[in-house]
Design a protein around this motif. Structure first.
Motif, PDB file in Angstrom:
ATOM      1  N   VAL A  41       0.833  -1.200   0.000  1.00 15.50           N
ATOM      2  CA  VAL A  41       0.000   0.000   0.000  1.00 15.50           C
ATOM      3  C   VAL A  41       0.867   1.249   0.000  1.00 15.50           C
ATOM      4  O   VAL A  41       2.080   1.194   0.223  1.00 15.50           O
ATOM      5  CB  VAL A  41      -0.942   0.022   1.226  1.00 15.50           C
ATOM      6  CG1 VAL A  41      -1.892  -1.148   1.188  1.00 15.50           C
ATOM      7  CG2 VAL A  41      -0.144   0.031   2.529  1.00 15.50           C
ATOM      8  N   ALA A  42       0.229   2.387  -0.246  1.00 13.54           N
ATOM      9  CA  ALA A  42       0.917   3.662  -0.197  1.00 13.54           C
ATOM     10  C   ALA A  42       1.238   4.033   1.247  1.00 13.54           C
ATOM     11  O   ALA A  42       0.795   3.368   2.191  1.00 13.54           O
ATOM     12  CB  ALA A  42       0.047   4.749  -0.838  1.00 13.54           C
ATOM     13  N   LEU A  43       1.991   5.091   1.418  1.00  5.68           N
ATOM     14  CA  LEU A  43       2.445   5.496   2.743  1.00  5.68           C
ATOM     15  C   LEU A  43       1.286   5.744   3.703  1.00  5.68           C
ATOM     16  O   LEU A  43       1.397   5.473   4.901  1.00  5.68           O
ATOM     17  CB  LEU A  43       3.311   6.762   2.628  1.00  5.68           C
ATOM     18  CG  LEU A  43       3.962   7.289   3.902  1.00  5.68           C
ATOM     19  CD1 LEU A  43       4.871   6.248   4.532  1.00  5.68           C
ATOM     20  CD2 LEU A  43       4.749   8.564   3.591  1.00  5.68           C
ATOM     21  N   ASP A  44       0.164   6.237   3.187  1.00  5.58           N
ATOM     22  CA  ASP A  44      -0.987   6.521   4.044  1.00  5.58           C
ATOM     23  C   ASP A  44      -1.934   5.336   4.175  1.00  5.58           C
ATOM     24  O   ASP A  44      -2.994   5.447   4.779  1.00  5.58           O
ATOM     25  CB  ASP A  44      -1.742   7.749   3.532  1.00  5.58           C
ATOM     26  CG  ASP A  44      -2.384   7.531   2.162  1.00  5.58           C
ATOM     27  OD1 ASP A  44      -2.152   6.455   1.550  1.00  5.58           O
ATOM     28  OD2 ASP A  44      -3.098   8.442   1.694  1.00  5.58           O
ATOM     29  N   GLY A  45      -1.569   4.181   3.584  1.00  4.76           N
ATOM     30  CA  GLY A  45      -2.397   2.990   3.666  1.00  4.76           C
ATOM     31  C   GLY A  45      -3.352   2.804   2.512  1.00  4.76           C
ATOM     32  O   GLY A  45      -4.059   1.791   2.454  1.00  4.76           O
ATOM     33  N   SER A  46      -3.371   3.727   1.557  1.00  5.86           N
ATOM     34  CA  SER A  46      -4.250   3.586   0.406  1.00  5.86           C
ATOM     35  C   SER A  46      -3.689   2.557  -0.567  1.00  5.86           C
ATOM     36  O   SER A  46      -2.489   2.295  -0.592  1.00  5.86           O
ATOM     37  CB  SER A  46      -4.431   4.940  -0.290  1.00  5.86           C
ATOM     38  OG  SER A  46      -3.172   5.464  -0.692  1.00  5.86           O
ATOM     39  N   PRO A  47      -4.538   1.949  -1.402  1.00  7.91           N
ATOM     40  CA  PRO A  47      -4.095   0.854  -2.279  1.00  7.91           C
ATOM     41  C   PRO A  47      -3.032   1.298  -3.280  1.00  7.91           C
ATOM     42  O   PRO A  47      -3.061   2.413  -3.799  1.00  7.91           O
ATOM     43  CB  PRO A  47      -5.385   0.437  -2.987  1.00  7.91           C
ATOM     44  CG  PRO A  47      -6.487   0.888  -2.096  1.00  7.91           C
ATOM     45  CD  PRO A  47      -5.989   2.166  -1.465  1.00  7.91           C
ATOM     46  N   GLU A  48      -2.082   0.375  -3.532  1.00  4.37           N
ATOM     47  CA  GLU A  48      -1.107   0.536  -4.597  1.00  4.37           C
ATOM     48  C   GLU A  48      -1.045  -0.760  -5.391  1.00  4.37           C
ATOM     49  O   GLU A  48      -1.958  -1.577  -5.327  1.00  4.37           O
ATOM     50  CB  GLU A  48       0.271   0.912  -4.031  1.00  4.37           C
ATOM     51  CG  GLU A  48       0.459   2.405  -3.820  1.00  4.37           C
ATOM     52  CD  GLU A  48       1.912   2.803  -3.564  1.00  4.37           C
ATOM     53  OE1 GLU A  48       2.732   1.926  -3.242  1.00  4.37           O
ATOM     54  OE2 GLU A  48       2.221   4.000  -3.700  1.00  4.37           O
ATOM     55  N   SER A  49       0.038  -0.976  -6.099  1.00  3.27           N
ATOM     56  CA  SER A  49       0.119  -2.132  -6.997  1.00  3.27           C
ATOM     57  C   SER A  49       0.175  -3.462  -6.254  1.00  3.27           C
ATOM     58  O   SER A  49      -0.261  -4.489  -6.766  1.00  3.27           O
ATOM     59  CB  SER A  49       1.363  -2.007  -7.881  1.00  3.27           C
ATOM     60  OG  SER A  49       2.548  -2.103  -7.106  1.00  3.27           O
ATOM     61  N   GLY A  50       0.771  -3.487  -5.063  1.00  4.33           N
ATOM     62  CA  GLY A  50       0.858  -4.721  -4.300  1.00  4.33           C
ATOM     63  C   GLY A  50       1.963  -5.651  -4.748  1.00  4.33           C
ATOM     64  O   GLY A  50       1.977  -6.824  -4.365  1.00  4.33           O
ATOM     65  N   SER A  51       2.902  -5.176  -5.555  1.00  2.00           N
ATOM     66  CA  SER A  51       3.960  -6.039  -6.091  1.00  2.00           C
ATOM     67  C   SER A  51       5.256  -5.969  -5.298  1.00  2.00           C
ATOM     68  O   SER A  51       6.215  -6.676  -5.629  1.00  2.00           O
ATOM     69  CB  SER A  51       4.250  -5.663  -7.551  1.00  2.00           C
ATOM     70  OG  SER A  51       4.709  -4.311  -7.630  1.00  2.00           O
ATOM     71  N   ALA A  52       5.321  -5.147  -4.262  1.00  4.71           N
ATOM     72  CA  ALA A  52       6.580  -4.934  -3.550  1.00  4.71           C
ATOM     73  C   ALA A  52       7.106  -6.209  -2.918  1.00  4.71           C
ATOM     74  O   ALA A  52       8.306  -6.502  -2.981  1.00  4.71           O
ATOM     75  CB  ALA A  52       6.399  -3.861  -2.480  1.00  4.71           C
ATOM     76  N   ALA A  53       6.246  -6.993  -2.293  1.00  2.00           N
ATOM     77  CA  ALA A  53       6.686  -8.225  -1.635  1.00  2.00           C
ATOM     78  C   ALA A  53       7.286  -9.191  -2.639  1.00  2.00           C
ATOM     79  O   ALA A  53       8.328  -9.813  -2.392  1.00  2.00           O
ATOM     80  CB  ALA A  53       5.517  -8.873  -0.893  1.00  2.00           C
ATOM     81  N   ARG A  54       6.656  -9.337  -3.797  1.00  2.00           N
ATOM     82  CA  ARG A  54       7.166 -10.259  -4.815  1.00  2.00           C
ATOM     83  C   ARG A  54       8.523  -9.806  -5.339  1.00  2.00           C
ATOM     84  O   ARG A  54       9.389 -10.640  -5.646  1.00  2.00           O
ATOM     85  CB  ARG A  54       6.150 -10.387  -5.955  1.00  2.00           C
ATOM     86  CG  ARG A  54       4.847 -11.049  -5.532  1.00  2.00           C
ATOM     87  CD  ARG A  54       3.999 -11.423  -6.732  1.00  2.00           C
ATOM     88  NE  ARG A  54       3.564 -10.246  -7.492  1.00  2.00           N
ATOM     89  CZ  ARG A  54       2.470  -9.539  -7.220  1.00  2.00           C
ATOM     90  NH1 ARG A  54       1.700  -9.880  -6.189  1.00  2.00           N
ATOM     91  NH2 ARG A  54       2.131  -8.509  -7.962  1.00  2.00           N
ATOM     92  N   ALA A  55       8.724  -8.496  -5.435  1.00  4.45           N
ATOM     93  CA  ALA A  55      10.011  -7.976  -5.904  1.00  4.45           C
ATOM     94  C   ALA A  55      11.124  -8.322  -4.927  1.00  4.45           C
ATOM     95  O   ALA A  55      12.239  -8.677  -5.334  1.00  4.45           O
ATOM     96  CB  ALA A  55       9.920  -6.467  -6.104  1.00  4.45           C
ATOM     97  N   VAL A  56      10.849  -8.226  -3.617  1.00  3.10           N
ATOM     98  CA  VAL A  56      11.859  -8.561  -2.615  1.00  3.10           C
ATOM     99  C   VAL A  56      12.141 -10.063  -2.624  1.00  3.10           C
ATOM    100  O   VAL A  56      13.294 -10.490  -2.492  1.00  3.10           O
ATOM    101  CB  VAL A  56      11.414  -8.084  -1.215  1.00  3.10           C
ATOM    102  CG1 VAL A  56      12.397  -8.547  -0.146  1.00  3.10           C
ATOM    103  CG2 VAL A  56      11.286  -6.564  -1.197  1.00  3.10           C
ATOM    104  N   VAL A  57      11.104 -10.869  -2.789  1.00  2.24           N
ATOM    105  CA  VAL A  57      11.298 -12.317  -2.899  1.00  2.24           C
ATOM    106  C   VAL A  57      12.211 -12.635  -4.082  1.00  2.24           C
ATOM    107  O   VAL A  57      13.099 -13.499  -3.997  1.00  2.24           O
ATOM    108  CB  VAL A  57       9.943 -13.042  -3.037  1.00  2.24           C
ATOM    109  CG1 VAL A  57      10.139 -14.499  -3.442  1.00  2.24           C
ATOM    110  CG2 VAL A  57       9.175 -12.966  -1.720  1.00  2.24           C
ATOM    111  N   ALA A  58      12.019 -11.938  -5.190  1.00  5.10           N
ATOM    112  CA  ALA A  58      12.867 -12.162  -6.367  1.00  5.10           C
ATOM    113  C   ALA A  58      14.316 -11.793  -6.071  1.00  5.10           C
ATOM    114  O   ALA A  58      15.239 -12.498  -6.500  1.00  5.10           O
ATOM    115  CB  ALA A  58      12.340 -11.357  -7.548  1.00  5.10           C
TER     116      ALA A  58
END
Length: 306
Positions: A41-58
């Motif tokens: 999510v964005a800094l204020d908790g609003s929705p974003e792409s949701g891909s950050a976790a997968r990028a770190v796993v990669a």
């Protein structure tokens, strides 16, 4: 890959960016299997792409490590359980949780509305409790079954929670609550083979960028004292089996500095031995405040602890 955390299973929340990302990468580098938990999510908790976790796993996989992504909401009661379950299902157990997820809704008190306050408390304070609660159920169940634990809870506090911060009443309150909760968890869970500690990090993240602290500060030798990577080594050590005798502490960490924060303690006291009259308290209170220990405030000055 290192051996410090070989065989350990670690959940890191808020691991898609900033300090959480640095922690996840270092923990994996030290040999642990990592659940990269980030809702994206964005800094204020609003929705974003949701891909950050997968990028770190990669990133972890490219470096030869092992990790999975978990895009659950840590502030959701059942979502926190699913984070714990994902570690057990994927890796067969859970040894460490690193509570790092958070959002910001910075406003002065007279401008802050109910949702601004509740949203920050929900992610930081409730989220830390919820994940800890489900993890502690897992560890207690193992203990009751006669199995040994070497569990770790590592929470993320903040200088705002230790010293206060203007324009961040919600965030400061949440982080102060996390510090107190950490000490309570250490007292509750020690009998089950679990330690609990917190860190109060100083580093450049998207949260500090809102305060005008986003610029890189790389020195001549290429070392950046404000990098979130400098926080990760302490977290990795606290996650290891070597830290079994350290619990109930809040560590201040940033750059090349590591310190222990000293919590509330009894200060100067005046005991009349009878009920005070309000009109006689002025001189007594002023003397107590003058004699009290002064807590340093980041950026200069001090708050009297009274």
């Amino acid at each position: 890959m290192g051996e410090l955390l070989a065989g350990r299973v670690v959940v890191v929340t808020g691991a898609g960016s900033g300090i959480g990302r640095s922690e996840a990468l270092e923990i994996a580098r030290q040999g642990a299997k990592v659940v990269v938990a980030d809702l994206g999510v964005a800094l204020d908790g609003s929705p974003e792409s949701g891909s950050a976790a997968r990028a770190v796993v990669a990133e972890i996989a490219d470096a030869g490590g092992e990790a999975i992504a978990c895009q659950e909401d840590v502030g959701d009661w059942d979502g926190s359980k699913r984070i714990v379950d994902s570690a057990i299902d994927a890796f067969g157990g859970l040894d460490v949780i690193v509570n790092n997820a958070g959002i910001l809704r910075d406003k002065m008190m007279f401008n802050m509305d109910e949702d601004d306050f509740d949203a920050v408390i929900r992610v930081h304070l409730k989220g830390t409790f919820s994940l800890t609660r489900w993890a502690s159920i897992h560890w207690r169940g193992r203990h009751k079954a006669g199995l040994a634990n070497d569990g770790r809870i590592i929470n993320t506090c903040s200088p705002a929670g230790l010293y206060g911060s203007a324009g961040q009443a919600n965030y400061s309150a949440a982080k102060a609550g996390i510090a107190a909760m950490t000490i309570g968890a250490a007292r509750e869970l020690g009998r089950y083979g679990v330690t609990a500690n917190a860190i109060s990090p100083v580093a450049r993240t998207r949260m500090t960028a809102t305060l005008g602290r986003g610029a890189a500060t790389t020195e001549g030798d290429g070392w950046d004292p404000r990098s979130p990577d400098n926080v990760a080594p302490l977290v990795a050590w606290l996650a290891s089996t070597e830290s079994a005798d350290v619990t109930g502490q809040v560590f201040e960490v940033g750059g090349g500095s590591v310190g222990v924060a000293e919590g509330w303690r009894h200060g100067p006291t005046a005991d009349k031995g009878a009920r005070w009259d309000p009109v006689e308290l002025g001189p007594t209170v002023r003397k107590l405040v003058a004699d009290a220990y002064q807590v340093p405030v980041p950026g200069g000055g001090a708050n009297r602890r009274n």
